[in-house]
Design a protein around this motif. Structure first.
Motif, PDB file in Angstrom:
ATOM      1  N   LYS A  34       7.080  -9.342  21.117  1.00 48.02           N
ATOM      2  CA  LYS A  34       7.374 -10.285  22.197  1.00 48.02           C
ATOM      3  C   LYS A  34       7.142  -9.547  23.509  1.00 48.02           C
ATOM      4  O   LYS A  34       7.879  -8.645  23.873  1.00 48.02           O
ATOM      5  N   THR A  35       6.114  -9.950  24.197  1.00 45.40           N
ATOM      6  CA  THR A  35       5.705  -9.237  25.396  1.00 45.40           C
ATOM      7  C   THR A  35       6.540  -9.601  26.616  1.00 45.40           C
ATOM      8  O   THR A  35       7.039 -10.721  26.715  1.00 45.40           O
ATOM      9  N   LYS A  38       1.689  -9.919  30.573  1.00 47.52           N
ATOM     10  CA  LYS A  38       0.313  -9.697  30.144  1.00 47.52           C
ATOM     11  C   LYS A  38      -0.013  -8.208  30.204  1.00 47.52           C
ATOM     12  O   LYS A  38      -0.611  -7.657  29.274  1.00 47.52           O
ATOM     13  N   PHE A  41       1.530  -6.295  27.360  1.00 46.73           N
ATOM     14  CA  PHE A  41       0.791  -6.529  26.120  1.00 46.73           C
ATOM     15  C   PHE A  41      -0.503  -5.721  26.113  1.00 46.73           C
ATOM     16  O   PHE A  41      -0.829  -5.058  25.124  1.00 46.73           O
ATOM     17  N   ARG A  89      -0.323 -14.301  24.860  1.00 41.24           N
ATOM     18  CA  ARG A  89       0.057 -13.012  25.443  1.00 41.24           C
ATOM     19  C   ARG A  89      -1.027 -12.456  26.373  1.00 41.24           C
ATOM     20  O   ARG A  89      -0.727 -11.740  27.316  1.00 41.24           O
TER      21      ARG A  89
END
Length: 174
Positions: A34-35, A38, A41, A89
């Motif tokens: 679960k980022t 951006k 991620f 993501r």
């Protein structure tokens, strides 16, 4: 590295263990991380890809003694959800331009690449081979080791390099 190792010997090598752990970690990351953003991620997937590629380079070739077709496959709906999750993501850091083989004069036209496709293809190849590796059936480990190496050499290594290059520039430009 010795090129005449048996499947059982290869499985016990540090090189295979490192690769297998990197593959498991990559799939687990794609499925569950679960980022926060951006950028988070992109930074974390870059680390995953670097480890995976480095370990993939050290994979041992396996000469198949049996070529078995396994019925196992990744559920289409599950894979569709994985791709959607990757897309969510990445947000707007999805597409990029590249040439297929920059060393060939006839391959000059840029094409649009897609990080969702790159990460999804890497995931799908690894996940399938992990599934086969973990089956309790004859010849599954041999076939999975062969598949890991074949997929790296003939498919996802390019996806990985393109993704790493693209992620580098997305992060540099932020």
């Amino acid at each position: 590295m010795d090129t005449n190792l048996t499947v059982e010997q290869i499985i016990k090598t540090k090189e295979f263990s490192d690769f297998y752990q990197s593959a498991l970690h990559f799939c687990e990351f794609i499925e569950n991380y679960k980022t926060k953003s951006k950028l988070d991620f992109l930074e974390r997937i870059r680390q995953n890809l670097l480890c995976l590629y480095s370990a993939g380079l050290k994979l041992q070739w396996v000469d198949l003694q049996s070529n078995v077709d396994f019925d196992e496959k990744i559920d289409d709906e599950v894979f569709k959800n994985v791709l959607k999750s990757i897309d969510d993501r990445l947000q707007d850091a999805r597409y990029y331009w590249h040439v297929f083989d920059p060393t060939k004069d006839e391959d000059k036209e840029p094409v649009c690449g897609d990080l969702v496709d790159d990460l999804g293809d890497i995931y799908k190849d690894l996940k399938y081979s992990i599934m086969i590796y973990n089956l309790d059936k004859p010849d599954c480990k041999e076939n999975a080791l062969w598949q890991f190496k074949f997929d790296f050499d003939k498919h996802w290594d390019d996806h990985c390099i393109n993704a790493l290059t693209t992620i580098h520039f997305y992060l540099e430009n932020e």
